[in-house]
Design a protein around this motif. Structure first.
Motif, PDB file in Angstrom:
ATOM      1  N   ASP A  40       0.822  -1.214   0.000  1.00 42.53           N
ATOM      2  CA  ASP A  40       0.000   0.000   0.000  1.00 42.53           C
ATOM      3  C   ASP A  40       0.854   1.262   0.000  1.00 42.53           C
ATOM      4  OD1 ASP A  40      -2.439  -1.381  -0.002  1.00 42.53           O
ATOM      5  OD2 ASP A  40      -2.442  -1.580   2.181  1.00 42.53           O
ATOM      6  N   GLU A  41       2.018   1.181   0.611  1.00 46.07           N
ATOM      7  CA  GLU A  41       2.870   2.370   0.730  1.00 46.07           C
ATOM      8  C   GLU A  41       3.647   2.666  -0.552  1.00 46.07           C
ATOM      9  OE1 GLU A  41       1.702   0.841   4.551  1.00 46.07           O
ATOM     10  OE2 GLU A  41       2.732  -0.146   2.868  1.00 46.07           O
ATOM     11  N   THR A  42       3.763   1.702  -1.439  1.00 44.99           N
ATOM     12  CA  THR A  42       4.557   1.860  -2.662  1.00 44.99           C
ATOM     13  C   THR A  42       3.722   2.467  -3.780  1.00 44.99           C
ATOM     14  OG1 THR A  42       5.974  -0.024  -2.106  1.00 44.99           O
ATOM     15  CG2 THR A  42       5.898   0.628  -4.417  1.00 44.99           C
ATOM     16  N   THR A  43       4.273   3.443  -4.470  1.00 47.85           N
ATOM     17  CA  THR A  43       3.600   4.050  -5.617  1.00 47.85           C
ATOM     18  C   THR A  43       4.216   3.535  -6.917  1.00 47.85           C
ATOM     19  OG1 THR A  43       5.104   5.940  -5.778  1.00 47.85           O
ATOM     20  CG2 THR A  43       3.243   6.137  -4.243  1.00 47.85           C
ATOM     21  N   MET A  44       3.515   3.769  -8.013  1.00 50.70           N
ATOM     22  CA  MET A  44       4.067   3.398  -9.312  1.00 50.70           C
ATOM     23  C   MET A  44       5.323   4.220  -9.614  1.00 50.70           C
ATOM     24  SD  MET A  44       2.345   0.895 -10.667  1.00 50.70           S
ATOM     25  CE  MET A  44       2.298   0.895 -12.482  1.00 50.70           C
ATOM     26  N   PHE A  59       4.007   2.266 -17.196  1.00 58.21           N
ATOM     27  CA  PHE A  59       2.570   2.170 -17.428  1.00 58.21           C
ATOM     28  C   PHE A  59       2.254   1.510 -18.770  1.00 58.21           C
ATOM     29  CE2 PHE A  59       2.132   5.057 -13.859  1.00 58.21           C
ATOM     30  CZ  PHE A  59       0.915   4.677 -13.311  1.00 58.21           C
ATOM     31  N   ARG A  60       3.191   1.541 -19.700  1.00 52.70           N
ATOM     32  CA  ARG A  60       2.971   0.857 -20.970  1.00 52.70           C
ATOM     33  C   ARG A  60       2.859  -0.650 -20.757  1.00 52.70           C
ATOM     34  NH1 ARG A  60       7.672   1.830 -23.877  1.00 52.70           N
ATOM     35  NH2 ARG A  60       6.893   3.927 -24.282  1.00 52.70           N
ATOM     36  N   TYR A  61       3.645  -1.170 -19.833  1.00 52.95           N
ATOM     37  CA  TYR A  61       3.643  -2.614 -19.575  1.00 52.95           C
ATOM     38  C   TYR A  61       2.684  -3.005 -18.457  1.00 52.95           C
ATOM     39  CZ  TYR A  61       7.798  -3.007 -22.519  1.00 52.95           C
ATOM     40  OH  TYR A  61       8.672  -2.986 -23.582  1.00 52.95           O
ATOM     41  N   PHE A  62       2.566  -2.143 -17.456  1.00 53.95           N
ATOM     42  CA  PHE A  62       1.752  -2.464 -16.283  1.00 53.95           C
ATOM     43  C   PHE A  62       0.924  -1.231 -15.905  1.00 53.95           C
ATOM     44  CE2 PHE A  62       5.717  -4.911 -15.888  1.00 53.95           C
ATOM     45  CZ  PHE A  62       5.204  -6.206 -15.891  1.00 53.95           C
ATOM     46  N   PRO A  63      -0.363  -1.244 -16.200  1.00 53.50           N
ATOM     47  CA  PRO A  63      -1.184  -0.052 -15.952  1.00 53.50           C
ATOM     48  C   PRO A  63      -1.514   0.198 -14.481  1.00 53.50           C
ATOM     49  CG  PRO A  63      -2.520  -1.822 -16.868  1.00 53.50           C
ATOM     50  CD  PRO A  63      -1.109  -2.290 -16.937  1.00 53.50           C
ATOM     51  N   SER A  64      -1.161  -0.741 -13.597  1.00 52.90           N
ATOM     52  CA  SER A  64      -1.507  -0.575 -12.192  1.00 52.90           C
ATOM     53  C   SER A  64      -0.641  -1.490 -11.333  1.00 52.90           C
ATOM     54  CB  SER A  64      -2.990  -0.924 -11.956  1.00 52.90           C
ATOM     55  OG  SER A  64      -3.206  -2.306 -12.224  1.00 52.90           O
ATOM     56  N   LYS A  65      -0.679  -1.266 -10.026  1.00 54.41           N
ATOM     57  CA  LYS A  65       0.045  -2.154  -9.113  1.00 54.41           C
ATOM     58  C   LYS A  65      -0.499  -3.585  -9.148  1.00 54.41           C
ATOM     59  CE  LYS A  65      -0.144   0.271  -5.263  1.00 54.41           C
ATOM     60  NZ  LYS A  65       0.122   0.609  -3.841  1.00 54.41           N
ATOM     61  N   PRO A  66      -1.823  -3.786  -9.156  1.00 56.15           N
ATOM     62  CA  PRO A  66      -2.312  -5.164  -9.272  1.00 56.15           C
ATOM     63  C   PRO A  66      -1.822  -5.857 -10.539  1.00 56.15           C
ATOM     64  CG  PRO A  66      -4.067  -3.753  -8.486  1.00 56.15           C
ATOM     65  CD  PRO A  66      -2.928  -2.846  -8.867  1.00 56.15           C
ATOM     66  N   ALA A  67      -1.686  -5.118 -11.628  1.00 54.93           N
ATOM     67  CA  ALA A  67      -1.193  -5.718 -12.868  1.00 54.93           C
ATOM     68  C   ALA A  67       0.250  -6.177 -12.713  1.00 54.93           C
ATOM     69  CB  ALA A  67      -1.306  -4.720 -14.016  1.00 54.93           C
TER      70      ALA A  67
END
Length: 202
Positions: A40-44, A59-67
């Motif tokens: 939760d503490e980590t940002t993209m 973001f091109r490869y992973f649009p979100s932390k869950p991804a």
């Protein structure tokens, strides 16, 4: 006219494509960062900095932390699909399933580490499981298609659907257990869970 002894001004360098990025390596950096600093503490932005890539590239490869957590499923699914496609009609269903689970989990050291870290995060953050339901559904559909063909029942019938759901759930549950118990071989645990389901209640 310029003197022949004086080199002409070089043309400005054209912008090329960004350097190749290994998504698996980026995901492993992210997973390690989540463990060290908290999911939760980590940002993209934190992940982009740690992986040495731009925010746009990340973001091109992973649009979100869950991804980032659920990345890397495609090779697993394709190895399972290859086993089902190549299985002979006389090979026992249990043996085909065991081979599919085993070969789909044939992982190198980095992928093994990433898989364990992914599953531990899912166990600690149940909302991540919900995010990945679509990924699990791909496995489930593969199982359903194979079971329907081999058992000669409709793919949309009760038997194929329930068996596919049971095996998918058992496999995922077994891998969550493996990730939290430091067992060395996820395939062995997955096959043990398969046999438990096929054996039925004691």
């Amino acid at each position: 006219m310029s003197s022949p002894d004086v080199p002409s001004t070089p043309a400005p360098r054209r912008r090329g494509r960004p350097a190749d990025v290994d998504p698996d390596a980026v995901a492993l950096v992210a997973l390690r960062h989540f463990d060290a600093h908290g999911y939760d503490e980590t940002t993209m932005d934190d992940i982009a900095a740690a992986a040495g890539v731009s925010r746009r590239t990340l973001f091109r490869y992973f649009p979100s932390k869950p991804a980032l957590v659920w990345g890397g499923m495609e090779p697993v699914v394709e190895r399972m699909r290859a086993v089902f496609d190549a299985a002979g009609e006389t090979e026992p269903v249990r043996d085909v399933l065991a081979r599919a689970f085993t070969e789909s989990l044939d992982l190198g050291p980095d992928r093994l580490e990433a898989t364990r870290r992914r599953l531990r995060l899912m166990a600690a953050h149940p909302a991540l499981v919900g995010f990945g339901i679509t990924s699990l559904a791909v496995d489930r559909d593969l199982l359903c298609t194979f079971l329907a063909r081999r058992l000669r029942v409709p793919a949309d019938g009760l038997r194929a659907q329930v068996l596919a759901d049971a095996l998918t759930s058992a496999n995922f549950s077994a891998l969550l257990w493996w990730a939290q118990h430091d067992d060395g071989d996820p395939a062995r645990i997955a096959v043990a869970a398969l046999d438990e389901v096929l054996r039925g209640p004691v």
